[in-house]
Motif scaffolding. Sequence first.
Motif, mmCIF file in Angstrom:
data_model
loop_
_atom_site.group_PDB
_atom_site.id
_atom_site.type_symbol
_atom_site.label_atom_id
_atom_site.label_comp_id
_atom_site.label_asym_id
_atom_site.label_seq_id
_atom_site.Cartn_x
_atom_site.Cartn_y
_atom_site.Cartn_z
ATOM 1 N N ARG A 180 0.844 -1.208 0.000
ATOM 2 C CA ARG A 180 0.000 0.000 0.000
ATOM 3 C C ARG A 180 0.873 1.250 0.000
ATOM 4 N N GLU A 181 1.935 1.259 0.792
ATOM 5 C CA GLU A 181 2.837 2.407 0.829
ATOM 6 C C GLU A 181 3.427 2.682 -0.552
ATOM 7 N N LEU A 182 3.844 1.618 -1.245
ATOM 8 C CA LEU A 182 4.451 1.776 -2.558
ATOM 9 C C LEU A 182 3.434 2.259 -3.587
ATOM 10 N N ALA A 183 2.265 1.627 -3.610
ATOM 11 C CA ALA A 183 1.262 1.947 -4.617
ATOM 12 C C ALA A 183 0.712 3.362 -4.460
ATOM 13 N N GLN A 184 0.598 3.815 -3.217
ATOM 14 C CA GLN A 184 0.013 5.132 -2.964
ATOM 15 C C GLN A 184 1.064 6.222 -2.736
ATOM 16 N N PHE A 185 2.326 5.854 -2.908
ATOM 17 C CA PHE A 185 3.415 6.829 -2.847
ATOM 18 C C PHE A 185 3.499 7.496 -1.470
ATOM 19 N N LEU A 186 3.205 6.704 -0.436
ATOM 20 C CA LEU A 186 3.139 7.260 0.909
ATOM 21 C C LEU A 186 4.510 7.541 1.512
ATOM 22 N N HIS A 187 5.554 7.107 0.835
ATOM 23 C CA HIS A 187 6.927 7.289 1.312
ATOM 24 C C HIS A 187 7.551 8.593 0.838
ATOM 25 N N ILE A 188 6.820 9.437 0.145
ATOM 26 C CA ILE A 188 7.421 10.568 -0.559
ATOM 27 C C ILE A 188 8.191 11.499 0.373
ATOM 28 N N ASP A 189 7.718 11.678 1.596
ATOM 29 C CA ASP A 189 8.448 12.552 2.522
ATOM 30 C C ASP A 189 9.780 11.945 2.928
ATOM 31 N N ARG A 190 9.888 10.625 2.839
ATOM 32 C CA ARG A 190 11.130 9.935 3.187
ATOM 33 C C ARG A 190 12.068 9.797 1.984
ATOM 34 N N SER A 191 11.515 9.424 0.863
ATOM 35 C CA SER A 191 12.342 9.147 -0.315
ATOM 36 C C SER A 191 12.741 10.413 -1.069
ATOM 37 N N ARG A 192 11.868 11.412 -1.113
ATOM 38 C CA ARG A 192 12.126 12.695 -1.762
ATOM 39 C C ARG A 192 12.728 12.540 -3.166
ATOM 40 N N PRO A 193 12.029 11.863 -4.081
ATOM 41 C CA PRO A 193 12.593 11.664 -5.414
ATOM 42 C C PRO A 193 12.552 12.948 -6.245
ATOM 43 N N ASP A 194 13.415 12.976 -7.271
ATOM 44 C CA ASP A 194 13.408 14.071 -8.225
ATOM 45 C C ASP A 194 12.535 13.767 -9.426
ATOM 46 N N PHE A 195 12.242 12.482 -9.643
ATOM 47 C CA PHE A 195 11.368 12.078 -10.744
ATOM 48 C C PHE A 195 10.717 10.750 -10.393
ATOM 49 N N VAL A 196 9.721 10.377 -11.188
ATOM 50 C CA VAL A 196 8.975 9.139 -10.992
ATOM 51 C C VAL A 196 9.004 8.357 -12.295
ATOM 52 N N ALA A 197 9.101 7.034 -12.203
ATOM 53 C CA ALA A 197 8.965 6.149 -13.365
ATOM 54 C C ALA A 197 7.845 5.164 -13.056
ATOM 55 N N TRP A 198 6.689 5.325 -13.724
ATOM 56 C CA TRP A 198 5.483 4.570 -13.385
ATOM 57 C C TRP A 198 5.141 3.568 -14.483
ATOM 58 N N ARG A 199 4.569 2.450 -14.107
ATOM 59 C CA ARG A 199 4.165 1.418 -15.067
ATOM 60 C C ARG A 199 3.119 1.975 -16.034
ATOM 61 N N VAL A 200 3.376 1.795 -17.335
ATOM 62 C CA VAL A 200 2.534 2.434 -18.344
ATOM 63 C C VAL A 200 1.087 1.942 -18.290
ATOM 64 N N GLY A 201 0.875 0.680 -17.973
ATOM 65 C CA GLY A 201 -0.478 0.144 -17.921
ATOM 66 C C GLY A 201 -1.310 0.706 -16.800
ATOM 67 N N ASP A 202 -0.681 1.398 -15.850
ATOM 68 C CA ASP A 202 -1.389 1.968 -14.713
ATOM 69 C C ASP A 202 -1.655 3.468 -14.861
ATOM 70 N N LEU A 203 -1.258 4.035 -15.983
ATOM 71 C CA LEU A 203 -1.482 5.468 -16.196
ATOM 72 C C LEU A 203 -2.894 5.748 -16.710
ATOM 73 N N PRO A 204 -3.496 6.879 -16.299
ATOM 74 C CA PRO A 204 -2.979 7.832 -15.316
ATOM 75 C C PRO A 204 -3.195 7.332 -13.896
ATOM 76 N N ALA A 205 -2.312 7.743 -13.005
ATOM 77 C CA ALA A 205 -2.424 7.404 -11.591
ATOM 78 C C ALA A 205 -2.446 8.697 -10.778
ATOM 79 N N THR A 206 -3.056 8.642 -9.621
ATOM 80 C CA THR A 206 -3.127 9.839 -8.782
ATOM 81 C C THR A 206 -1.743 10.406 -8.506
ATOM 82 N N ALA A 207 -0.791 9.508 -8.201
ATOM 83 C CA ALA A 207 0.566 9.957 -7.869
ATOM 84 C C ALA A 207 1.221 10.662 -9.046
ATOM 85 N N THR A 208 1.023 10.148 -10.266
ATOM 86 C CA THR A 208 1.679 10.767 -11.414
ATOM 87 C C THR A 208 1.024 12.092 -11.792
#
Length: 246
Positions: A180-208
Amino acid sequence: MTAPDWLCTRPIAHRGLHNRVDVIENTADAAEAAIAGGFPIECDVQLTADGEAVVYHDFVLDRLTQRQGRLDAHTAAALAAVPFKATENRIEPLSAFLDRIAGRVPLVIEVKSRFDGDLALIRRTAAVVDNRSEPLAVMSFDPDLIAAFKDLAPGVPRGIVAESRYDDKDWGHLSPEKRRELAQFLHIDRSRPDFVAWRVGDLPATATVMARHFGMPVLTWTVRTPGNREQASAHADQMIFEDFVP
């Protein structure tokens, strides 16, 4: 840091520009083919028994080489002698792979993880890439690796690889809470990425959608079909492609 402009400028060749016949993924030939086409390269790294980062996707050798068993049971020197099934190329250390590319195109490095808390591979990757001048970025499915990387190599762009449903058997070892943490991007305050690479079959996603709204580039993987390309064009800033030449 801010994601570099080159990340979205050209389609990125997934594991190099390979053909599944005699130009094999994550090899020197696949890198040279991508360079000849002017495409940035995405590659994967795994950890060897002696703590080296080598360019290879799978945790085991069986699919692509003439050996079997876990890659991390072998040293980097031993892996350099392992023959592939369909090429004379050999498994290379990340440092040698970078030297081979020599900045001719950018490189996006995916750091593999067993989600076991082991930081050895991200530390070695950071040691290899830190202070290099060529265009490169590092990404991983594991937010703990990216959280560590931001302190290990703060000058190198870092990203999170993700999808919306972690229901494949490959994710079965993760707890429901972790998925759930991974799918909903709940780690963002910890990971602080500069970009995202999301699975194409799941686009659009709330996180993207949110990422792009706030100026964070979204890559998408792995684009193989015309339908994938349409999704990528509509919902991402650049594609990581395979099985065709854009």
